[in-house]
Design a protein around this motif. Sequence first.
Motif, short mmCIF file in Angstrom:
data_model
loop_
_atom_site.label_atom_id
_atom_site.label_comp_id
_atom_site.label_asym_id
_atom_site.label_seq_id
_atom_site.Cartn_x
_atom_site.Cartn_y
_atom_site.Cartn_z
N TYR A 30 -0.93 1.31 1.90
CA TYR A 30 0.20 0.82 1.09
C TYR A 30 -0.37 0.09 -0.12
O TYR A 30 -1.10 -0.90 0.04
CB TYR A 30 1.08 -0.13 1.91
CG TYR A 30 1.75 0.56 3.07
CD1 TYR A 30 2.99 1.15 2.91
CD2 TYR A 30 1.11 0.64 4.31
CE1 TYR A 30 3.60 1.81 3.98
CE2 TYR A 30 1.72 1.29 5.37
CZ TYR A 30 2.96 1.88 5.20
OH TYR A 30 3.57 2.52 6.25
N ARG A 33 0.44 -0.48 -6.69
CA ARG A 33 0.79 0.34 -7.86
C ARG A 33 1.05 1.79 -7.42
O ARG A 33 0.25 2.35 -6.67
CB ARG A 33 -0.34 0.30 -8.89
CG ARG A 33 -0.49 -1.05 -9.58
CD ARG A 33 -1.77 -1.17 -10.38
NE ARG A 33 -2.93 -1.19 -9.53
CZ ARG A 33 -3.84 -0.24 -9.45
NH1 ARG A 33 -3.73 0.84 -10.20
NH2 ARG A 33 -4.88 -0.33 -8.63
N SER A 34 2.15 2.38 -7.95
CA SER A 34 2.47 3.75 -7.53
C SER A 34 1.41 4.71 -8.05
O SER A 34 1.12 5.74 -7.41
CB SER A 34 3.86 4.16 -8.02
OG SER A 34 3.97 3.92 -9.38
N GLN A 35 0.79 4.35 -9.18
CA GLN A 35 -0.25 5.25 -9.73
C GLN A 35 -1.40 5.42 -8.72
O GLN A 35 -1.90 6.51 -8.50
CB GLN A 35 -0.75 4.66 -11.04
CG GLN A 35 -1.60 5.63 -11.82
CD GLN A 35 -2.43 4.93 -12.87
OE1 GLN A 35 -2.53 3.71 -12.91
NE2 GLN A 35 -3.04 5.71 -13.75
N ALA A 37 -1.25 5.00 -5.48
CA ALA A 37 -0.79 5.78 -4.32
C ALA A 37 -0.83 7.28 -4.65
O ALA A 37 -1.28 8.10 -3.84
CB ALA A 37 0.62 5.35 -3.93
N HIS A 58 1.29 5.10 0.02
CA HIS A 58 2.67 4.78 -0.34
C HIS A 58 2.68 3.50 -1.17
O HIS A 58 1.83 2.63 -0.98
CB HIS A 58 3.53 4.52 0.90
CG HIS A 58 3.22 5.42 2.05
ND1 HIS A 58 3.85 6.62 2.24
CD2 HIS A 58 2.31 5.31 3.06
CE1 HIS A 58 3.36 7.20 3.33
NE2 HIS A 58 2.43 6.43 3.84
N LEU A 59 3.68 3.38 -1.99
CA LEU A 59 3.88 2.12 -2.69
C LEU A 59 4.44 1.12 -1.69
O LEU A 59 5.39 1.43 -0.97
CB LEU A 59 4.88 2.34 -3.83
CG LEU A 59 5.18 1.13 -4.69
CD1 LEU A 59 3.95 0.71 -5.48
CD2 LEU A 59 6.33 1.44 -5.65
#
Length: 295
Positions: A30, A33-35, A37, A58-59
Amino acid sequence: MLLNIGIIGGGSVGLLMAAYFGRKHEVHVYTKRSQQAGLLNESGVYCDVLGQVNLRAHLFGGALHKHDVLFVTVKQQQLSTVLDLLEELSCRIPVVFLQNGMGHLELLPKKIYPVYLGVVEHGAKRASDTKVLHTGRGRVKVAAYKAEQSAEWIADLLHEEDFPFQAEGDYFNMLVSKLMVNTVINPLTAIFRVQNKFIVKNTELRSLASKLCREASQVFQRSYEEEWEHVLRVAEQTGDNYSSMLTDLSLQRKTEIDYISGYVLKKSVSELPYHQFVVRSVHALEQLDGEGGRV
Ligand SMILES: NC(=O)C1=CN([C@@H]2O[C@H](COP(=O)(O)OP(=O)(O)OC[C@H]3O[C@@H](n4cnc5c(N)ncnc54)[C@H](OP(=O)(O)O)[C@@H]3O)[C@@H](O)[C@H]2O)C=CC1
Ligand SMILES: CC(C)(CO)C(=O)C(=O)O
């Protein structure tokens, strides 16, 4: 036995553990940052010792998957956000906190259960969002903090010859032993911007280090001689490392000083001049970075 393992934090320790666990288990990381992930889902994690290892990322923020165990590998100063979310989720997954220092003991909310604590004796350095370097080999120690079962089951299920786990009976002793090392080596190497080996080699730094060790030993009523021997051994064994506190300062990030040396000060009933000096010095360096005042 195949486990489903969650790891909060895709930093140095998080990625190192993901790589080692991912060889055998299903691992979910987890990230903040979504980048990151996205990149981890695309290419997995690359560890210099192991090569490429697949995982899922995952974010962090929404729900958690169903895990057999969940490791929290964010820094002390990042913990409160994570704790708030974990408390909201009130899942009954065994959570293992792996922070250096002891300040987090005062933060852990009652709603999270069961809780285990651990100390990481490896050296790890994140080289990019998907790459980690295993810079020092050691072991991970785990102990029950608030749990019905001791930590044996975690150590038994996760222990590998090249990534050892050890169960400890007394979480406080385990954390204090690591705290002794960190409260001596981390601030001095950060202030003087040197590798750990200079705590042993440089006679002036060695003398300052022994004063810090003496102060901390008094606070926790430990044998100074034994703690000093331990500190010197770790400084030697990790001689080429740049301590995590020095790394944080070099990257202009807040350090864990308040949770390490600050915790020693908080627990002391008397003045600790050397600890007071290093805490204020590290704060001064953090502040100077914010002000662009360092040359
Ligand atoms: N590195 C080492 O060799 C050792 C470290 N330790 C201890 O382990 C702990 C972790 O250290 P380390 O891995 O080096 O630290 P890092 O700074 O490398 O990693 C922390 C990670 O946590 C992520 N993070 C922060 N907030 C959140 C959040 N809300 N949700 C999800 N992820 C989050 C950060 O994201 P982002 O990257 O986006 O900022 C970062 O990836 C520290 O207490 C340290 O003292 C102990 C022994 C050795
Ligand atoms: C043991 C030591 C000092 C190794 O660098 C460490 O834990 C750290 O840097 O935080």
